[in-house]
Design a protein around this motif. Structure first.
Motif, PDB file in Angstrom:
ATOM      1  N   ILE A  32       0.873  -1.169   0.000  1.00  0.00           N
ATOM      2  CA  ILE A  32       0.000   0.000   0.000  1.00  0.00           C
ATOM      3  C   ILE A  32       0.910   1.219   0.000  1.00  0.00           C
ATOM      4  CG2 ILE A  32      -1.761   1.277   1.240  1.00  0.00           C
ATOM      5  CD1 ILE A  32      -2.863  -1.280   0.198  1.00  0.00           C
ATOM      6  N   ILE A  33       0.846   2.024  -1.038  1.00  0.00           N
ATOM      7  CA  ILE A  33       1.739   3.173  -1.150  1.00  0.00           C
ATOM      8  C   ILE A  33       1.072   4.398  -0.549  1.00  0.00           C
ATOM      9  CG2 ILE A  33       0.921   3.738  -3.483  1.00  0.00           C
ATOM     10  CD1 ILE A  33       3.810   4.668  -4.073  1.00  0.00           C
ATOM     11  N   ASP A  34       1.844   5.171   0.201  1.00  0.00           N
ATOM     12  CA  ASP A  34       1.338   6.372   0.848  1.00  0.00           C
ATOM     13  C   ASP A  34       1.703   7.583  -0.005  1.00  0.00           C
ATOM     14  OD1 ASP A  34       0.145   7.838   3.051  1.00  0.00           O
ATOM     15  OD2 ASP A  34       2.183   8.496   3.500  1.00  0.00           O
ATOM     16  N   LEU A  35       0.690   8.388  -0.386  1.00  0.00           N
ATOM     17  CA  LEU A  35       0.918   9.577  -1.191  1.00  0.00           C
ATOM     18  C   LEU A  35       0.567  10.825  -0.389  1.00  0.00           C
ATOM     19  CD1 LEU A  35      -0.588   8.498  -4.656  1.00  0.00           C
ATOM     20  CD2 LEU A  35       1.805   8.425  -3.913  1.00  0.00           C
ATOM     21  N   ALA A  36       1.517  11.736  -0.292  1.00  0.00           N
ATOM     22  CA  ALA A  36       1.260  12.996   0.406  1.00  0.00           C
ATOM     23  C   ALA A  36       0.313  13.844  -0.431  1.00  0.00           C
ATOM     24  CB  ALA A  36       2.569  13.734   0.645  1.00  0.00           C
ATOM     25  N   PRO A  37      -0.722  14.418   0.183  1.00  0.00           N
ATOM     26  CA  PRO A  37      -1.682  15.219  -0.592  1.00  0.00           C
ATOM     27  C   PRO A  37      -1.053  16.486  -1.165  1.00  0.00           C
ATOM     28  CG  PRO A  37      -2.100  15.411   1.761  1.00  0.00           C
ATOM     29  CD  PRO A  37      -1.073  14.339   1.602  1.00  0.00           C
ATOM     30  N   ASN A  38      -1.487  16.845  -2.378  1.00  0.00           N
ATOM     31  CA  ASN A  38      -1.058  18.071  -3.058  1.00  0.00           C
ATOM     32  C   ASN A  38       0.458  18.165  -3.198  1.00  0.00           C
ATOM     33  OD1 ASN A  38      -3.774  18.607  -3.068  1.00  0.00           O
ATOM     34  ND2 ASN A  38      -3.694  20.235  -1.549  1.00  0.00           N
ATOM     35  N   SER A  39       1.083  17.022  -3.456  1.00  0.00           N
ATOM     36  CA  SER A  39       2.516  16.982  -3.707  1.00  0.00           C
ATOM     37  C   SER A  39       2.743  16.346  -5.079  1.00  0.00           C
ATOM     38  CB  SER A  39       3.235  16.163  -2.628  1.00  0.00           C
ATOM     39  OG  SER A  39       2.974  14.782  -2.778  1.00  0.00           O
ATOM     40  N   SER A  40       4.011  16.249  -5.470  1.00  0.00           N
ATOM     41  CA  SER A  40       4.332  15.618  -6.749  1.00  0.00           C
ATOM     42  C   SER A  40       4.418  14.098  -6.637  1.00  0.00           C
ATOM     43  CB  SER A  40       5.662  16.165  -7.283  1.00  0.00           C
ATOM     44  OG  SER A  40       6.718  15.916  -6.356  1.00  0.00           O
ATOM     45  N   ASP A  41       4.227  13.553  -5.432  1.00  0.00           N
ATOM     46  CA  ASP A  41       4.234  12.098  -5.258  1.00  0.00           C
ATOM     47  C   ASP A  41       3.138  11.478  -6.117  1.00  0.00           C
ATOM     48  OD1 ASP A  41       6.161  12.584  -3.399  1.00  0.00           O
ATOM     49  OD2 ASP A  41       4.885  12.232  -1.655  1.00  0.00           O
ATOM     50  N   SER A  42       3.477  10.443  -6.854  1.00  0.00           N
ATOM     51  CA  SER A  42       2.480   9.834  -7.730  1.00  0.00           C
ATOM     52  C   SER A  42       2.818   8.378  -7.998  1.00  0.00           C
ATOM     53  CB  SER A  42       2.391  10.594  -9.064  1.00  0.00           C
ATOM     54  OG  SER A  42       3.606  10.465  -9.797  1.00  0.00           O
ATOM     55  N   VAL A  43       1.858   7.658  -8.532  1.00  0.00           N
ATOM     56  CA  VAL A  43       2.039   6.286  -8.960  1.00  0.00           C
ATOM     57  C   VAL A  43       1.253   6.102 -10.254  1.00  0.00           C
ATOM     58  CG1 VAL A  43       0.078   5.470  -7.579  1.00  0.00           C
ATOM     59  CG2 VAL A  43       1.851   3.861  -8.262  1.00  0.00           C
ATOM     60  N   LYS A  44       1.752   5.286 -11.157  1.00  0.00           N
ATOM     61  CA  LYS A  44       1.024   5.029 -12.393  1.00  0.00           C
ATOM     62  C   LYS A  44      -0.216   4.194 -12.113  1.00  0.00           C
ATOM     63  CE  LYS A  44       4.941   5.230 -15.607  1.00  0.00           C
ATOM     64  NZ  LYS A  44       5.701   4.469 -16.629  1.00  0.00           N
ATOM     65  N   LEU A  45      -1.300   4.516 -12.800  1.00  0.00           N
ATOM     66  CA  LEU A  45      -2.525   3.740 -12.647  1.00  0.00           C
ATOM     67  C   LEU A  45      -2.279   2.275 -13.009  1.00  0.00           C
ATOM     68  CD1 LEU A  45      -5.544   3.561 -12.074  1.00  0.00           C
ATOM     69  CD2 LEU A  45      -5.977   4.359 -14.415  1.00  0.00           C
ATOM     70  N   SER A  46      -1.399   2.031 -13.957  1.00  0.00           N
ATOM     71  CA  SER A  46      -1.096   0.655 -14.363  1.00  0.00           C
ATOM     72  C   SER A  46      -0.496  -0.150 -13.219  1.00  0.00           C
ATOM     73  CB  SER A  46      -0.139   0.655 -15.560  1.00  0.00           C
ATOM     74  OG  SER A  46       1.046   1.385 -15.268  1.00  0.00           O
ATOM     75  N   ASP A  47       0.253   0.515 -12.319  1.00  0.00           N
ATOM     76  CA  ASP A  47       0.844  -0.191 -11.174  1.00  0.00           C
ATOM     77  C   ASP A  47      -0.216  -0.626 -10.168  1.00  0.00           C
ATOM     78  OD1 ASP A  47       3.392   0.043 -12.174  1.00  0.00           O
ATOM     79  OD2 ASP A  47       3.831   1.902 -11.104  1.00  0.00           O
ATOM     80  N   LEU A  48      -1.363   0.058 -10.173  1.00  0.00           N
ATOM     81  CA  LEU A  48      -2.470  -0.312  -9.291  1.00  0.00           C
ATOM     82  C   LEU A  48      -3.343  -1.395  -9.906  1.00  0.00           C
ATOM     83  CD1 LEU A  48      -3.383   3.329  -8.286  1.00  0.00           C
ATOM     84  CD2 LEU A  48      -2.379   1.606  -6.773  1.00  0.00           C
ATOM     85  N   LEU A  49      -3.187  -1.595 -11.206  1.00  0.00           N
ATOM     86  CA  LEU A  49      -3.971  -2.615 -11.906  1.00  0.00           C
ATOM     87  C   LEU A  49      -3.237  -3.942 -11.992  1.00  0.00           C
ATOM     88  CD1 LEU A  49      -5.286  -0.446 -14.894  1.00  0.00           C
ATOM     89  CD2 LEU A  49      -6.529  -1.049 -12.820  1.00  0.00           C
ATOM     90  N   ASP A  50      -1.908  -3.899 -12.100  1.00  0.00           N
ATOM     91  CA  ASP A  50      -1.154  -5.143 -12.303  1.00  0.00           C
ATOM     92  C   ASP A  50      -0.655  -5.775 -11.005  1.00  0.00           C
ATOM     93  OD1 ASP A  50       1.055  -3.655 -11.510  1.00  0.00           O
ATOM     94  OD2 ASP A  50       1.918  -3.480 -13.508  1.00  0.00           O
ATOM     95  N   GLY A  51      -0.990  -5.178  -9.863  1.00  0.00           N
ATOM     96  CA  GLY A  51      -0.603  -5.768  -8.587  1.00  0.00           C
ATOM     97  C   GLY A  51       0.718  -5.282  -8.032  1.00  0.00           C
ATOM     98  N   THR A  52       1.387  -4.354  -8.740  1.00  0.00           N
ATOM     99  CA  THR A  52       2.609  -3.784  -8.185  1.00  0.00           C
ATOM    100  C   THR A  52       2.324  -3.141  -6.830  1.00  0.00           C
ATOM    101  OG1 THR A  52       3.490  -3.355 -10.404  1.00  0.00           O
ATOM    102  CG2 THR A  52       4.482  -2.138  -8.568  1.00  0.00           C
ATOM    103  N   TYR A  53       1.194  -2.456  -6.758  1.00  0.00           N
ATOM    104  CA  TYR A  53       0.702  -1.912  -5.492  1.00  0.00           C
ATOM    105  C   TYR A  53      -0.739  -2.372  -5.289  1.00  0.00           C
ATOM    106  CZ  TYR A  53       4.695   1.224  -5.946  1.00  0.00           C
ATOM    107  OH  TYR A  53       5.964   1.734  -6.102  1.00  0.00           O
ATOM    108  N   ASP A  54      -1.079  -2.686  -4.044  1.00  0.00           N
ATOM    109  CA  ASP A  54      -2.452  -3.089  -3.730  1.00  0.00           C
ATOM    110  C   ASP A  54      -3.381  -1.895  -3.605  1.00  0.00           C
ATOM    111  OD1 ASP A  54      -2.137  -5.774  -3.818  1.00  0.00           O
ATOM    112  OD2 ASP A  54      -1.968  -6.079  -1.656  1.00  0.00           O
ATOM    113  N   GLY A  55      -2.828  -0.744  -3.279  1.00  0.00           N
ATOM    114  CA  GLY A  55      -3.673   0.423  -3.092  1.00  0.00           C
ATOM    115  C   GLY A  55      -2.877   1.632  -2.665  1.00  0.00           C
ATOM    116  N   ILE A  56      -3.610   2.674  -2.268  1.00  0.00           N
ATOM    117  CA  ILE A  56      -3.029   3.960  -1.920  1.00  0.00           C
ATOM    118  C   ILE A  56      -3.639   4.434  -0.601  1.00  0.00           C
ATOM    119  CG2 ILE A  56      -2.894   6.407  -2.573  1.00  0.00           C
ATOM    120  CD1 ILE A  56      -3.138   5.499  -5.487  1.00  0.00           C
ATOM    121  N   THR A  57      -2.825   5.047   0.230  1.00  0.00           N
ATOM    122  CA  THR A  57      -3.355   5.779   1.377  1.00  0.00           C
ATOM    123  C   THR A  57      -3.032   7.260   1.193  1.00  0.00           C
ATOM    124  OG1 THR A  57      -1.327   5.457   2.676  1.00  0.00           O
ATOM    125  CG2 THR A  57      -3.083   3.842   2.949  1.00  0.00           C
ATOM    126  N   VAL A  58      -4.029   8.097   1.459  1.00  0.00           N
ATOM    127  CA  VAL A  58      -3.852   9.545   1.492  1.00  0.00           C
ATOM    128  C   VAL A  58      -4.418  10.013   2.833  1.00  0.00           C
ATOM    129  CG1 VAL A  58      -4.312  11.745   0.362  1.00  0.00           C
ATOM    130  CG2 VAL A  58      -4.145   9.662  -1.017  1.00  0.00           C
TER     131      VAL A  58
END
Length: 246
Positions: A32-58
């Motif tokens: 589960i990747i943690d993304l700081a709000p309103n920052s440049s932190d990001s993850v590709k949508l494809s990484d959330l679809l192929d199982g690289t990441y299970d999800g996101i916490t904000v």
């Protein structure tokens, strides 16, 4: 050390490295990747679809169970970035950043985006639950007789929202933000976005948007024991007040 023992020892070391390497790979997958709000932190949508990441916490929100499907000129999943988002009211959510577009001459383009949002376990234990949802459209533009729209619905709820920008005969109409309140508070929502763009033939400017922002408000619901204590306190105060009046 004999030759046989050396071989056994080296084999054990090699096996250990392989196990650690494989275990490390498993540890990296499904995070589960943690993304700081309103920052440049990001993850590709494809990484959330192929199982690289299970999800996101904000902050206090958890996002998972992503689904994405496209028709026409809409961006591939690897071309969409997902960022943490905080609106002006301090509510947390996601930004989907990509070139959501339809080019002229090949009919409408469409993208289906689904995900789940839930209150974090820690926030749930503190009594927090979701009350409403907010939708914002950014970087939007349309040419003559063209339209860009995002329709949003929630599984198990009658709520829906629409944001759009449309041009008809040179007149542009736009609703860039929308919100909806749920009848009762919830700890988890299943969100469906239908992103539709249509560019009229012969139009130079395509119908497009570059940012779709989403946030969710929540409220702290007192636990039953807290409510009972509050009721007892109010009853005591009422009793004292009546005695004083006598």
């Amino acid at each position: 050390m004999s030759t046989v023992l050396k071989r056994v020892f080296l084999s054990a070391i090699l096996s250990g490295f392989l196990v650690l390497g494989y275990g490390g790979h498993l540890a990296m997958a499904g995070l589960i990747i943690d993304l700081a709000p309103n920052s440049s932190d990001s993850v590709k949508l494809s990484d959330l679809l192929d199982g690289t990441y299970d999800g996101i916490t904000v902050e206090d929100k958890v996002f998972d169970e992503f689904v994405y499907s496209i028709i026409g000129d809409m961006p591939e999943a690897e071309e969409v970035l997902v960022l943490g988002f905080e609106d002006l009211e301090g509510n947390f959510g996601l930004t989907f950043h990509g070139v959501f577009v339809d080019q002229a001459g090949d009919g409408a383009s469409d993208a289906l985006l689904r995900f789940s949002v839930s209150v974090s376990e820690q926030a749930q234990l503190a009594g927090w639950s979701i009350t409403d949802a907010h939708l914002f459209l950014g970087g939007v533009g349309v040419g003559q007789n063209s339209i860009f729209t995002v329709d949003e619905s929630f599984e198990g709820h009658n709520n829906s929202m629409t944001v759009f920008s449309g041009n008809s005969n040179g007149q542009t109409e736009q609703i860039a933000s929308a919100w909806t309140y749920f009848d009762s508070t919830v700890n988890k929502l299943r969100v469906t976005k239908d992103i539709l763009a249509f560019t009229s033939d012969g139009t130079i400017l395509p119908a497009r948007a570059t940012a779709i922002d989403q946030s969710f408000s929540q409220v702290q619901v007192p636990e039953p024991t807290t409510l009972s204590l509050l009721a007892m306190s109010l009853t005591g105060l009422l009793h004292v007040s009546r005695r004083r009046r006598r």
